[in-house]
Write a protein that holds these residues in place. Structure first.
Motif, short mmCIF file in Angstrom:
data_model
loop_
_atom_site.label_atom_id
_atom_site.label_comp_id
_atom_site.label_asym_id
_atom_site.label_seq_id
_atom_site.Cartn_x
_atom_site.Cartn_y
_atom_site.Cartn_z
N HIS A 43 0.86 -1.18 0.00
CA HIS A 43 0.00 0.00 0.00
C HIS A 43 0.89 1.23 0.00
CE1 HIS A 43 -3.81 2.08 1.88
NE2 HIS A 43 -3.72 2.23 0.56
N ASN A 60 -5.27 -5.15 1.59
CA ASN A 60 -4.11 -4.97 0.71
C ASN A 60 -3.48 -6.29 0.33
OD1 ASN A 60 -3.84 -2.19 2.67
ND2 ASN A 60 -3.88 -1.96 0.45
N ALA A 107 -7.45 -6.22 -2.82
CA ALA A 107 -7.34 -4.81 -3.19
C ALA A 107 -8.44 -4.32 -4.12
CB ALA A 107 -5.98 -4.57 -3.84
N PRO A 120 -0.91 -0.54 5.65
CA PRO A 120 -1.72 -1.56 4.99
C PRO A 120 -2.66 -2.25 5.97
CG PRO A 120 0.39 -2.51 5.54
CD PRO A 120 0.39 -1.09 6.09
N VAL A 165 -8.33 1.32 1.85
CA VAL A 165 -7.76 0.86 0.58
C VAL A 165 -8.20 1.75 -0.58
CG1 VAL A 165 -7.54 -1.10 -1.00
CG2 VAL A 165 -7.66 -1.50 1.47
N ARG A 170 -2.07 -0.85 -4.40
CA ARG A 170 -2.91 -1.37 -3.31
C ARG A 170 -2.59 -2.81 -2.93
NH1 ARG A 170 -5.99 2.16 -6.41
NH2 ARG A 170 -7.01 3.81 -5.18
N HIS A 171 -1.68 -3.44 -3.65
CA HIS A 171 -1.23 -4.76 -3.22
C HIS A 171 0.10 -5.09 -3.88
CE1 HIS A 171 -2.11 -7.21 -6.94
NE2 HIS A 171 -3.00 -6.26 -7.16
#
Length: 759
Positions: A52, A365, A330, A136, A150, A103-104
């Motif tokens: 993240h 995440n 995510a 995260p 997220v 996001r991941h």
């Protein structure tokens, strides 16, 4: 073909060998991986190493300077061509390439295009990205209250009728929450003789189709052709057209055979990326993922399930409260549908007057989660059937008998208020009990190796409302083609659908040609998922074949031929057109009725067009010195209505059970700060030949789905339902320890035995 002779015996119910079998065993089957087009560029992906974070910079200078590299493209480059480069079936939340933040771990951030894939792979290693780390969140329960958010805002897709109600949330990780209230659970719990409460967890796993994901986009003169390993060509066409702001007839999607899918190849996976790249570079673009990359593309939801039951002294469940947290990763993908459609089955196949359900789709995440064979049901059955056994053992009631006392019978309302119709839950349960010889004594082992038995049963509602369209084309010589966009990924749908046509027209199945999905040629089908094809597309195919048959009868009548006259179809065309010419085109469109659940209560009198029922019984052997579990015997039973092709049904049952066996005993995506540490088949252990139960039986109960084509309904997921809890129940029966988290590894069993020895 004739219109007067009786149809060949048993076209439906006949174990016809798969129509594509010869192509597959001779290596002539067409797969997207084998496709090359002149001028084609290969794509390799630069992926995030941060779970993240905000993107500070992406330096592609060195990668772009490497000899042989055609171009290096980032999300900002794509945004210049496609202003809103986001996609998704529930929310438009997933960027084609990362924009603003990642996001991941493993999220696509940039790509390299080159004629040589090895050059592209080398260039990817030269890209450098800098991120500003953000807090995260990885756990689904923590995501409910986490300060780590997220997605700052969400845009509902509005594509599917059953997801029209999803809302644009802000400052929360909840993508969708579904709630059901029936009866008065508070009063029932207050009056209960016993209250049982447990928590069960399931792990994140991966589909591992042996054909990894692959897509190839080919730009043309105002047309984009996408060759892809997809389970949903019609959706791909719709979504790519929307993304580009084009009419659908400017996008063509072609799907050959798939080397497995299991839900991994649904909706948009690689297609948006290759389409955008092809639009930008004006050359064919192909992206083939490695097995490792698939672990970062789509997975199965990890879950936490809290279940509480009110029970009388004689074992009748009077109330149940279920709280289910789905770890969607995510991006939402189809997680909101899983949360609602599977969530409302959380109380199990039992007749419980008072029910409350809270089901949450949550962003975290982790890599995204979506559809995987069973569509959330195995996670639920794992919990409620383990819970059922714990209740039975505490009350001193046989686990089978407790299920019999509470089973939901045909004609009774399910928790949603929808009546159970053509749902042979009792038959499946009794079939397993009979085949397991449940009431007879059995060898419980000696010394350090002990034996136990377990049983479990589950059910699933079908996805609805969805649309399927089919075309049956009868040529002037009487030969027949079937056109549909249902994707055969190994489940045998081409053969089963051809059998429906053959049964309707009175011809041999083997004479029918099934045309592969091509959106310029084959008509719309929502997708090949959720075991919907046999019922939905099967009904459409039957309607199309019936329409064609009616036209032939009308043609015969117009020529003065009366019923009972012996004539060939080719004779009709010659009489009608004076030569071998013309066609008869039959069209069928099927969409079942449906009523959306009430937003306040979650209730609906028509929540599904059919129910799938499946159960499993096992006998296991547990080595108390090592924790190793050996499956001595497995019995699977299912209600699939009338089997169109018994042999295909049997392979679907065994395949589903073995797949779930892996999720039960060995498979788990190991995570370290969002990084998957076992993203290869060397470390991620799917079942092998030595893991298959020594004895495995598959049984089809005698049932009929009155609204299905020739009494049939789906079967591809049924044998996944009961495997995990049946094995956990059998371990408990053998050695007296209860595991509440998957997978049931030897280490987990050993630790539980060690802990129990201290008590």
């Amino acid at each position: 073909m004739t219109l007067v002779k009786p149809m060949p015996a048993g076209q439906v119910g006949r174990s016809v060998p798969r129509l594509e079998a010869r192509q597959k065993v001779t290596g002539r089957t067409d797969y997207t991986h084998n496709l090359t087009i002149p001028g084609m560029l290969h794509v390799k992906v630069f992926r995030s190493t941060t779970a993240h974070g905000r993107i500070v910079s992406i330096d592609t200078t060195a990668a772009g300077a490497l000899p042989g590299v055609h171009s290096v493209i980032t999300g900002e480059d794509i945004r210049k061509v496609v202003p809103e480069p986001y996609y998704g079936p529930a929310f438009h939340d997933q960027p084609v390439l990362a924009l603003d933040k990642v996001r991941h771990v493993g999220e696509p951030v940039a790509v390299v295009l080159a004629e040589d894939p090895y050059v592209a792979a080398e260039a990817v290693q030269l890209i450098v990205a800098e991120y500003e780390d953000l807090e995260p969140v990885f756990d689904e329960v923590e995501a409910m209250t986490s300060k780590a958010i997220v997605h700052d805002a969400l845009k509902p897709a509005g594509t599917f009728a059953d997801l029209k109600h999803v809302a644009a949330h802000r400052n929360t990780n909840i993508a969708l929450d579904y709630h059901l209230r029936r009866g008065d659970t508070s009063a029932a719990f207050a009056a209960a003789d016993h209250v049982y409460e447990h928590e069960f967890r399931s792990q994140q796993v991966m589909h591992t189709p042996l054909e990894p994901m692959v897509s190839l986009a080919e730009p043309g003169d105002g047309i984009m052709t996408i060759h892809t390993a997809s389970q949903s060509p019609s959706f791909v066409r719709t979504e790519i057209a929307r993304l580009f702001g084009w009419p659908e007839n400017r996008v063509r999607v072609k799907v050959p055979h798939l080397g497995g899918g299991f839900g991994a190849k649904l909706y948009i996976k690689l297609e948006a990326l290759v389409a955008c790249l092809a639009l930008m570079v004006r050359r064919p673009v192909k992206l083939s993922l490695t097995m490792e990359e698939q672990f970062y593309t789509i997975t199965k939801h990890a879950t936490t399930f809290r279940i509480k039951s009110a029970v009388t002294s004689n074992g009748v469940v009077t109330a149940r409260h279920c709280e289910v947290f789905w770890n969607g990763g995510a991006y939402a993908d189809i997680g909101p549908r899983v949360t609602q459609k599977s969530g409302f089955t959380a109380p199990g196949p039992y007749d419980i007057e008072n029910v409350s359900i809270d089901s949450y789709a949550l962003y975290t995440n982790r890599p995204p989660a979506g559809a995987l064979r069973g569509f959330g049901i195995p996670q639920l059955v794992w919990a409620y059937e383990s819970h059922t056994d714990l209740i039975a053992r505490d009350l001193g009631i046989d686990p089978l008998e407790l299920r019999r006392r509470n089973i939901l019978k045909d004609g009774r309302p399910h928790a949603t208020g929808t009546l159970m119709q053509d749902a042979a839950i009792e038959l499946v349960l009794e079939c397993i009990a009979e085949r397991m010889q449940w009431s007879a004594p059995f060898d419980r082992g000696t010394g350090t190796v002990l034996r136990g038995r377990g049983i479990a049963i589950g059910f699933k509602a079908s996805i609805s409302p969805t649309t399927s369209v089919a075309i049956v084309n009868i040529a002037a010589d009487g030969s027949t083609n079937l056109y549909m966009s249902t994707v055969d990924m190994g489940q045998g749908s081409d053969t089963a659908m051809a059998q429906i046509v053959a049964e309707t027209l009175g011809i041999e199945t083997e004479t029918i040609r099934v045309v592969r999905p091509d959106t310029d040629v084959t008509p719309y089908d929502m997708a090949t998922l959720g075991s919907r094809s046999t019922f939905h597309m099967g009904n459409a195919v039957k309607m199309a074949a019936t329409h064609a048959k009616e036209q032939l009868a009308e043609m015969a009548a117009s020529l003065g031929l009366t019923p009972g006259t012996n004539y060939q179809t080719s004779d009709l065309f010659k009489k009608k057109f004076g030569m071998q010419a013309g066609n008869v085109i039959g069209v069928g469109t099927f969409i079942p009725s449906y009523k959306s659940p009430d937003l306040a209560t979650g209730l609906s009198e028509n929540v599904t067009p059919f129910w799938m029922i499946g159960g499993t019984g096992v006998e296991v052997e547990v080595d108390t010195e090592t924790g190793h579990v050996r499956i001595l015997r497995m019995v699977n039973a299912a209600d699939l209505g009338r089997p169109l092709n018994p042999k295909i049904v049997e392979t679907q049952l065994s395949g589903a059970a073995v797949m779930q066996l892996g999720f039960t005993l060995t498979e788990k995506m190991e995570m370290d700060g969002g990084q998957v540490t076992n993203a290869s088949l060397a470390d991620y252990k799917i079942p092998g030949l030595h893991d298959v139960p020594l004895v495995m039986e598959n049984h089809i109960v005698q049932a009929n789905q009155h609204s299905g084509p020739y009494g049939a309904k789906g079967v591809g997921e049924s044998a996944t339902f009961g495997v995990s809890p049946a094995i956990a129940n059998a371990i408990h029966d053998a050695v007296g320890v209860r595991l509440t988290e998957l997978p049931l590894t030897p280490e987990a069993v050993f630790r539980a035995l060690h802990a129990a020895s201290k008590d």
